[in-house]
Design a protein around this motif. Structure first.
Motif, mmCIF file in Angstrom:
data_model
loop_
_atom_site.group_PDB
_atom_site.id
_atom_site.type_symbol
_atom_site.label_atom_id
_atom_site.label_comp_id
_atom_site.label_asym_id
_atom_site.label_seq_id
_atom_site.Cartn_x
_atom_site.Cartn_y
_atom_site.Cartn_z
ATOM 1 N N VAL A 182 0.642 -1.271 -0.183
ATOM 2 C CA VAL A 182 -0.047 -0.216 -0.096
ATOM 3 C C VAL A 182 1.173 1.316 0.431
ATOM 4 N N VAL A 183 1.727 0.831 1.250
ATOM 5 C CA VAL A 183 2.559 2.609 1.403
ATOM 6 C C VAL A 183 3.390 2.224 0.272
ATOM 7 N N ALA A 184 3.834 1.710 -0.749
ATOM 8 C CA ALA A 184 4.855 1.215 -1.673
ATOM 9 C C ALA A 184 4.077 1.964 -2.848
ATOM 10 N N GLY A 185 2.635 1.184 -3.566
ATOM 11 C CA GLY A 185 1.585 1.826 -3.716
ATOM 12 C C GLY A 185 2.083 3.259 -4.500
ATOM 13 N N LEU A 186 1.336 4.176 -2.917
ATOM 14 C CA LEU A 186 0.598 5.315 -2.954
ATOM 15 C C LEU A 186 2.434 6.663 -3.188
ATOM 16 N N LEU A 187 2.910 5.949 -3.000
ATOM 17 C CA LEU A 187 4.223 6.760 -3.452
ATOM 18 C C LEU A 187 3.998 6.860 -5.020
ATOM 19 N N GLY A 188 4.010 6.066 -5.505
ATOM 20 C CA GLY A 188 3.995 5.666 -7.060
ATOM 21 C C GLY A 188 2.939 6.635 -7.674
ATOM 22 N N VAL A 189 2.121 6.690 -7.184
ATOM 23 C CA VAL A 189 1.235 7.307 -7.671
ATOM 24 C C VAL A 189 1.391 8.992 -7.768
ATOM 25 N N VAL A 190 2.414 9.541 -6.338
ATOM 26 C CA VAL A 190 2.606 10.831 -5.977
ATOM 27 C C VAL A 190 3.782 11.225 -7.298
ATOM 28 N N LEU A 191 4.344 9.838 -7.854
ATOM 29 C CA LEU A 191 5.708 10.310 -8.565
ATOM 30 C C LEU A 191 5.562 10.475 -10.052
ATOM 31 N N VAL A 192 4.257 9.247 -10.786
ATOM 32 C CA VAL A 192 3.898 8.941 -11.985
ATOM 33 C C VAL A 192 2.768 9.407 -12.382
ATOM 34 N N PRO A 193 3.217 11.107 -13.033
ATOM 35 C CA PRO A 193 1.831 11.497 -13.994
ATOM 36 C C PRO A 193 1.018 11.207 -14.544
ATOM 37 N N ASP A 194 1.154 9.853 -15.754
ATOM 38 C CA ASP A 194 0.466 9.213 -16.144
ATOM 39 C C ASP A 194 -1.139 9.191 -15.600
ATOM 40 N N ALA A 195 -2.346 9.447 -16.289
ATOM 41 C CA ALA A 195 -3.951 9.150 -15.439
ATOM 42 C C ALA A 195 -3.847 7.423 -15.356
ATOM 43 N N MET A 196 -3.795 6.497 -16.535
ATOM 44 C CA MET A 196 -4.063 5.241 -16.262
ATOM 45 C C MET A 196 -2.708 4.235 -15.936
ATOM 46 N N THR A 197 -1.656 4.796 -15.740
ATOM 47 C CA THR A 197 -0.783 4.239 -14.519
ATOM 48 C C THR A 197 -0.810 4.539 -13.152
#
Length: 445
Positions: free
Chosen positions: A337-352
């Motif tokens: 969960v923590v890793a996935g949320l940090l990924g959302v912060v760092l990745v701008p692409d909508a589908m990603t």
């Protein structure tokens, strides 16, 4: 003297043997009960999440600012949290059947009334009403888990019931957005959802019973199987007796349960309440795309929850200790969960971002196993009030999170710090889950 027809005698003997064999096989009514709870909790989350899905239209229609929107999203949790302990006490005192069924009817009415909101005041009022009448449903489910299931089946029962949360959130997104697109009105969608919910509530009152032996669909073999499992559990872990809630306050496991559920809800309610608006404002999604994205994100949560429950029960069935199984599952889920949320912060692409949020929900919903804890830590006699205390703690996060995110987004003009807030909640969930002793019933003296 009349002659005995050997053919008839053989036929009658065969029928008697079939009846005896059938009677010896336990019925499986307990799983029908939990399938019904899955449906009830799904409707619960369709109704409570309908405002979030319709939020882009409601904010425009009622002229809501970001800060006011945060209060509207939070208002549900004020009364929902406030009514948890009274609901748990009533469930332990009077049984879960009427509390669960009556709550379902009540929140159906409250959902329908929300369609009449004309401004901030009335919208807040209807959200407060919805929270109050929904309060008993999850503690009642925890009580039914304790009363109806042997210990070895409670993991599956817990996630089957709690799986209604992501399933309802997923279906609610597509159902409410579809109704809005079809009718052109968010108000009509609320009326339809309310009527359906009330109808299911009346069915729940008719079908549910507080204990297996009181249910007409439970045969003697199933009732004996459950009673024997409960007797063995009591002999192994301690006497099942009524305790005041204060008796649990000195135990680390009780506070780990409460804080873990708070951290879980900090993530889940944050995504549930602000997720649609986040996708609309940062990714440019329209109402239809929001519906499908919500389906993907929360649908992954539903699948993950069922898989987590299956892994738990199967792993324990091999002889692994409950502490080893639960701490491993919660630890893996928390890190993901923590890793996935940090990924959302760092990745701008909508589908990603949608894919990452789906992964977050897949692992986050393993926390549905927490609904086996009221029966583990409190026993059957106290499962209602212990489950209510857990849910009260979780819904403190429900109160704080929407308001905090509203001020964060309104003050910074960005969702970045809001996502980092969710990361902090994920850390709290992970650490708290690891300090619980999942094998010990509390306050047995």
């Amino acid at each position: 003297m009349s002659k005995i027809n050997p053919i008839n005698t053989a036929s009658e003997r065969s029928e008697a043997e079939e009846v005896a064999t059938s009677a010896a096989q336990p019925s499986r009514t307990r799983w029908k009960v939990f399938l019904l709870l899955l449906g009830v909790v799904s409707l619960n989350y369709i109704d409570r999440g309908s405002v979030s899905v319709a939020l882009p239209l409601i904010t425009k229609d009622l002229h809501l600012t970001k800060e006011v929107t945060g209060f509207v999203l939070s208002a549900f949790f004020w009364t929902y949290a406030l009514m948890q302990i009274p609901s748990g006490w009533l469930i332990d005192r009077f049984g879960p059947r009427y509390m669960a069924g009556g709550a379902c009817i009540g929140w159906g009415a409250a959902t329908g009334l929300t369609a009449a909101a004309t401004g901030v005041g009335s919208l807040l009022g209807f959200r407060l009403l919805l929270g109050a009448v929904e309060a008993p449903v999850m503690p009642a489910g925890g009580k039914l888990n304790a009363n109806w299931l042997p210990a070895k089946e409670r993991g599956r029962g817990a996630v089957l019931m709690d799986g209604g949360a992501p399933l309802g959130s997923a279906l609610g997104g597509i159902a409410i957005s579809g109704l809005i697109a079809w009718t052109g009105s968010w108000r009509i969608s609320f009326v339809v959802a309310g009527v359906l919910t009330a109808a299911i509530g009346f069915f729940a009152l008719w079908f549910l019973r507080d204990t297996p032996r009181a249910h007409r669909g439970v045969n003697a073999a199933e009732a004996d199987f459950i009673d024997a499992a409960h007797a063995a559990e009591d002999a192994a872990v301690g006497t099942d007796k009524r305790n005041p809630l204060s008796a649990y306050l000195k135990y680390r496991s009780f506070w780990g349960m409460c804080l873990g559920w708070m951290g879980f809800n900090g993530v889940f309610y944050g995504i549930l309440t602000w997720g649609p608006l986040y996708l609309s404002e940062t990714k440019g999604f329209d109402i239809k795309t929001i519906g499908w994205s919500t389906l993907a994100i929360f649908g992954a949560g539903f699948v993950g929850e069922l898989i987590g429950g299956w892994i738990n029960d199967r792993w324990q069935a091999t002889g692994a200790s409950v502490n080893r199984v639960m701490r491993t599952l919660m630890g893996v889920a928390g890190v993901a969960v923590v890793a996935g949320l940090l990924g959302v912060v760092l990745v701008p692409d909508a589908m990603t971002a949608v894919a990452l949020l789906a992964g977050v929900l897949f692992f986050l919903r393993w926390a549905g196993l927490f609904w086996s804890l009221p029966s583990i830590l409190g026993g059957r006699a106290n499962a209602g009030v212990v489950g209510a205390a857990m849910n009260l703690s979780g819904n403190i996060a429900g109160i704080v999170t929407p308001i905090a995110v509203g001020f964060i987004v309104g003050g910074t003009g960005s969702y970045t710090w809001a996502l980092l807030y969710f990361v902090g909640a994920g850390v709290l969930f992970t650490l708290s889950s690891l300090v619980i002793d999942y094998s010990k019933r509390l306050a047995t003296r």
